[in-house]
Design a protein around this motif. Structure first.
Motif, mmCIF file in Angstrom:
data_model
loop_
_atom_site.group_PDB
_atom_site.id
_atom_site.type_symbol
_atom_site.label_atom_id
_atom_site.label_comp_id
_atom_site.label_asym_id
_atom_site.label_seq_id
_atom_site.Cartn_x
_atom_site.Cartn_y
_atom_site.Cartn_z
ATOM 1 N N PRO A 191 97.367 21.294 -30.276
ATOM 2 C CA PRO A 191 98.155 21.641 -29.355
ATOM 3 C C PRO A 191 98.602 23.286 -29.333
ATOM 4 O O PRO A 191 98.901 23.989 -28.114
ATOM 5 C CB PRO A 191 99.415 20.693 -29.592
ATOM 6 C CG PRO A 191 98.886 19.656 -30.608
ATOM 7 C CD PRO A 191 97.642 20.244 -31.109
ATOM 8 N N PRO A 211 95.250 18.889 -21.716
ATOM 9 C CA PRO A 211 96.244 18.086 -21.082
ATOM 10 C C PRO A 211 97.421 19.106 -20.613
ATOM 11 O O PRO A 211 98.305 19.236 -21.348
ATOM 12 C CB PRO A 211 96.865 17.238 -21.825
ATOM 13 C CG PRO A 211 96.386 17.412 -23.388
ATOM 14 C CD PRO A 211 95.367 18.553 -23.243
ATOM 15 N N ARG A 214 101.180 18.223 -20.282
ATOM 16 C CA ARG A 214 101.921 17.784 -21.343
ATOM 17 C C ARG A 214 102.176 18.798 -22.378
ATOM 18 O O ARG A 214 103.004 19.007 -22.949
ATOM 19 C CB ARG A 214 100.817 17.033 -22.096
ATOM 20 C CG ARG A 214 101.592 15.427 -22.168
ATOM 21 C CD ARG A 214 100.591 14.464 -22.273
ATOM 22 N NE ARG A 214 99.949 14.760 -23.600
ATOM 23 C CZ ARG A 214 98.494 13.913 -23.635
ATOM 24 N NH1 ARG A 214 98.104 13.251 -22.668
ATOM 25 N NH2 ARG A 214 97.685 13.963 -24.706
ATOM 26 N N ARG A 215 101.297 19.707 -22.515
ATOM 27 C CA ARG A 215 101.320 21.212 -23.486
ATOM 28 C C ARG A 215 102.302 21.923 -22.900
ATOM 29 O O ARG A 215 103.096 22.412 -23.590
ATOM 30 C CB ARG A 215 100.020 21.824 -23.422
ATOM 31 C CG ARG A 215 98.965 20.946 -24.073
ATOM 32 C CD ARG A 215 99.142 20.731 -25.709
ATOM 33 N NE ARG A 215 97.967 20.184 -26.232
ATOM 34 C CZ ARG A 215 97.672 18.888 -26.426
ATOM 35 N NH1 ARG A 215 98.880 17.974 -26.473
ATOM 36 N NH2 ARG A 215 96.523 18.449 -26.793
#
Lengths: 324, 494
Positions: A191, A211, A214-215
């Protein structure tokens, strides 16, 4: 063209990016220790570090946002709001641990909300949601307190802002711990690296399966979290929850990140650089104080340093583009 | 003998330690279309940047109509009548066509006043001369790429250009736009304007150019009338070795199971009712004009853009793909049409760009990533063979190999390739063709979108044709010819 264009100038500019801020800090400290006998004392140095600690925490959060080519204008206000929330909880009889958890959780969730607004409402730039949050959070802090500080906090809470561990001020310990955590997150986890990928080319990152939404939400949540952490230190040091705490702090944190070699264009920036950036600002203020330069002039100098640091980034960016 | 309009003698230019041009001579006759070809990095752009005053040569002379020029800068070059139509168009999208044509030029009359009427009339006249009567008041943003290019050419004419340099003008154009551009170039030629035409598409040269000059590694290796330069010889000059079979030979017709099936896929305003399938081991060419909806279709299948109706099957199972992440998990890969905008993270090192889609765990494993990256770099001959330099420092062909290689690492089984060889040189193209074929032989299903139809004809087992968002035809390899594709792609019946 590979060797000439990238080789030497690339290595030089890479080294400059990595060690330039540190070099600047060392030179500044050397100059100040010649100019003032009070500068190079352990007490003063720890003092500088302690005074830089809140800015350093905010800057760590800001860094995670800036590497995604974003910006978080709300951290100063979130800082103020979180000092108020923690103080109110303490006044209502909550134990210090609960008050700290409240400050961190409130900061992280309002930060996450920034990210949600930015990604899910498809707002054009994070400037917009975080500018909104900056006003909302400050307003809430004022509403909750009627504009008055909430003072006299229990010692178990103040320890984090005003205490010491083996002679090292607690805020310094906290900053160092968070620096290690953020460094590990940004350089050793997927991440963390995804944030750099998003900042480097959001579309490409998306098409590679990152993603992105989301990140980004995570990045803004971390930024908010650090505002909460900064609030715990600040409220402890000031022995109060103060609705106007951290006015303008978002700009100091951005300055620290940029001075520390991160790029406004995204995709570049390190924890070490950011810490050094925050310390450069602290040393500047401290040094100018020792040299009896008025606070007004300090503001002028810091402004000039920010512009100079970004200009250096622009020059580096242009050099990098020319070589590609 | 005619005096050349532009004559460059023994031009040398180096950047730092590397020599970009090593004593190159180049001349353009009045009113000729002169093709300038060579691999990426051969020195074409550097030479033309010198001709237009953007770069200064280290040594050499430049003559204009037989007279030696002192140092040239962009302003002087423009005054002489040298105009550069760049690959990336330099227009202001919000302004009108007329405003763009006269951007940065002083109108006659009192300074600081815009003479709208005269400007519009002049713009209209220029566009008519180019054979495209566009409305000078419409904003440039509303134009297609081909029309925007035309505005740039009109701008060059408005500056009384005598020499127009075009850098890969057809890279982003559809076949019909290319045909129109060629008409415009013919008109320029008739007006006595010279054109230097830089391209990677060698077949175009034979349609429009009078002469061709080939650069290789900063040297001029050939310069001849086009009639005296057969295609094979041209390729040999460009790559410096005999022209090999450009396309690897096809294998037996694929009989694998159906890997990807798309049924009645519709995204309003982009494509309607599209159905097709690809077998494992099969290369399906997807032809069509720019704007036919091919890129949109691939991006929708890959989850990068929404669609309104239809169903996608992978390995005969219905799937729901809501994001590229879903698609990648299911074994799909997209090689996007625009390497810079959609493919690469330019400042990040090669290794990051390679491993990005195959990172699944929480913690990074730098040593493992490095060894995998180096294996791929070796396997695909990515140069320079360094995993830690920024990917932007690689040549276009090597960058494209990185974009392809990342999907090998992700073990994709269905490849959606959108213009996989756009803007890269002949040598790299051949390597990528070989890689595509190799992937198919190993059982990958491949959808290949290309605007270079010889590419589709050379590689595809089957050709699908789209026209205005609809699938309008399917041609087995034996029946696939350029004429047949063209007929379908322009909306005709097969």
């Amino acid at each position: 063209m590979s060797l000439s264009a990238f080789g030497v100038s690339g290595i030089v500019s890479g080294a400059l990016r990595r060690f330039g801020p540190l070099l600047a800090l060392v030179l500044m400290c050397a100059a100040l220790s010649l100019l003032s006998e009070h500068f190079l004392t352990l007490e003063n140095l720890l003092n500088v570090f302690r005074q830089s600690s809140v800015n350093a925490l905010l800057a760590l959060g800001q860094l995670t946002v800036i590497v995604t080519a974003g910006i978080d204008l709300s951290v100063g206000s979130l800082l103020g709001l979180c000092t108020v929330l923690a103080a109110m909880a303490l006044k209502a009889g909550a134990p210090p641990g609960a008050a700290i958890f409240l400050a961190l959780a409130a900061g992280a969730s309002l930060g996450a909300l920034n990210g949600v607004l930015y990604t899910k409402l498809r707002l054009p730039h994070p400037f917009i949601p975080t500018l909104g949050m900056m006003n909302v959070a400050r307003g809430l802090a004022l509403v909750l307190t009627g504009g008055f500080p909430i003072s006299e906090l229990p010692a178990g809470f103040r320890l984090w802002g005003a205490g010491a561990l083996f002679g090292v001020p607690m805020p310094v310990v906290v900053v160092l711990v968070f620096c290690v955590l953020f460094h590990l997150f940004l350089t050793r986890t997927v991440p963390g690296r995804d944030l750099y990928a998003i900042g480097g080319n959001r579309q490409a990152a998306l098409l590679c399966g990152v993603p992105v939404d989301r990140r980004l939400i995570l990045a803004y949540a971390l930024s908010g979290l650090m505002a909460g952490a900064g609030a715990v230190l600040l409220a402890g040091r000031m022995n109060s929850g103060f609705p106007l705490a951290g006015v303008g702090a978002e700009l100091d944190s951005i300055a620290a990140v940029i001075i520390g070699g991160a790029s406004f264009f995204g995709g570049v920036g390190t924890v070490l650089g950011t810490l050094v950036g925050a310390l450069i600002m602290g040393v500047l203020r401290n040094g100018l104080n020792l040299l009896d330069v008025s606070a007004y002039w300090q503001t002028v100098v810091i402004g000039a340093v920010i512009v100079a640091a970004v200009w250096v980034d622009v020059v580096r960016q242009r050099a990098a583009q020319r070589s590609s | 003998m005619t005096v050349p309009l532009l004559e460059m003698q023994q031009i040398r230019k180096s950047f730092g330690g590397s020599v970009a041009l090593d004593g190159v001579s180049f001349e353009v006759l009045p009113g000729e279309v002169h093709a300038l070809v060579g691999e990426n990095g051969a020195g074409k752009s550097t030479l033309m940047n010198i001709a237009s005053g953007v770069l200064q040569p280290d040594a050499g002379r430049i003559l204009w109509q037989g007279r030696a020029l002192p140092a040239l800068d962009p302003r002087k070059a423009r005054q002489l009548g040298i105009a550069f139509v760049h690959q990336e168009l330099a227009l202001v999208p919000q302004l009108s066509i007329a405003e763009n044509i006269f951007l940065g030029r002083h109108a006659q009359g009192p300074p600081a006043l815009v003479r709208w009427g005269r400007m519009r009339d002049h713009a209209r006249q220029l566009l008519a001369e180019l054979g495209r009567p566009l409305d000078p008041d419409s904003p440039v943003a509303s134009l297609g790429v081909g029309e925007q290019q035309l505005v740039e050419i009109a701008r060059a004419l408005a500056f009384q250009a005598r020499l127009v340099i075009m850098d890969e003008p057809t890279a982003a154009l559809s076949e019909s736009e290319v045909a129109r551009l060629f008409q415009v170039i013919a008109r320029l030629e008739r007006r006595g304007v010279s054109v230097v035409y830089i391209t990677h598409r060698l077949r175009e040269i034979y349609q429009i150019a009078r002469r061709v000059t080939v650069l290789r590694d900063g040297r001029r290796v050939a310069s001849a009338p086009i009639a005296a330069m057969p295609h094979d010889e041209l390729i040999r000059h460009i790559v410096g070795r005999p022209a090999q079979e450009q396309f690897p030979p096809p294998g037996p017709p694929p009989r694998g199971p159906c890997a990807l099936r798309v049924e009645r896929l519709t995204a309003r305003g982009r494509f309607q009712d599209v159905s097709f399938h690809v077998r494992a081991g099969e290369i399906v060419g997807l032809a069509g004009l720019v704007g036919a909806g091919r890129t949109e279709l691939l991006e929708a299948i890959f989850g990068a853009a929404p669609f309104d109706a239809g169903q996608i099957w992978l390995q005969e199972r219905p799937v729901r793909i809501r994001s590229p992440r879903d698609a990648i998990r299911l074994g799909m890969a997209l090689v996007p049409d625009d390497r810079k905008m959609k493919g690469l993270i330019p400042r990040a090192p090669v290794v990051w760009n390679l491993v990005l889609p195959s990172c699944r765990r929480f913690l990074l494993r730098p040593a493992e990533e490095r060894s995998r990256a180096l294996a791929l770099i070796g396997d695909l001959r990515i140069r320079p063979a360094d995993a830690h330099i920024p990917v932007s420092s690689l040549s276009g062909g090597n960058q494209q190999k990185v974009v392809l290689a990342r999907w090998l690492l992700a073990r994709a089984s269905v490849f959606l390739m959108d213009e996989p060889t756009r803007g890269i040189d002949v040598g790299a193209k051949a390597e990528i063709y070989e890689l595509i074929r190799r992937l198919a032989e190993r059982g990958a299903a491949i959808v290949l979108v290309s605007s270079e139809w010889e590419e589709i004809l050379g590689l595809a087992d089957r050709v699908l044709v789209m026209h205005r968002g609809r699938m309008v035809g399917e041609l087995p390899r034996e029946q696939a010819t350029e004429e047949a594709i063209m007929r379908l792609a322009t909306g005709g019946v097969p």
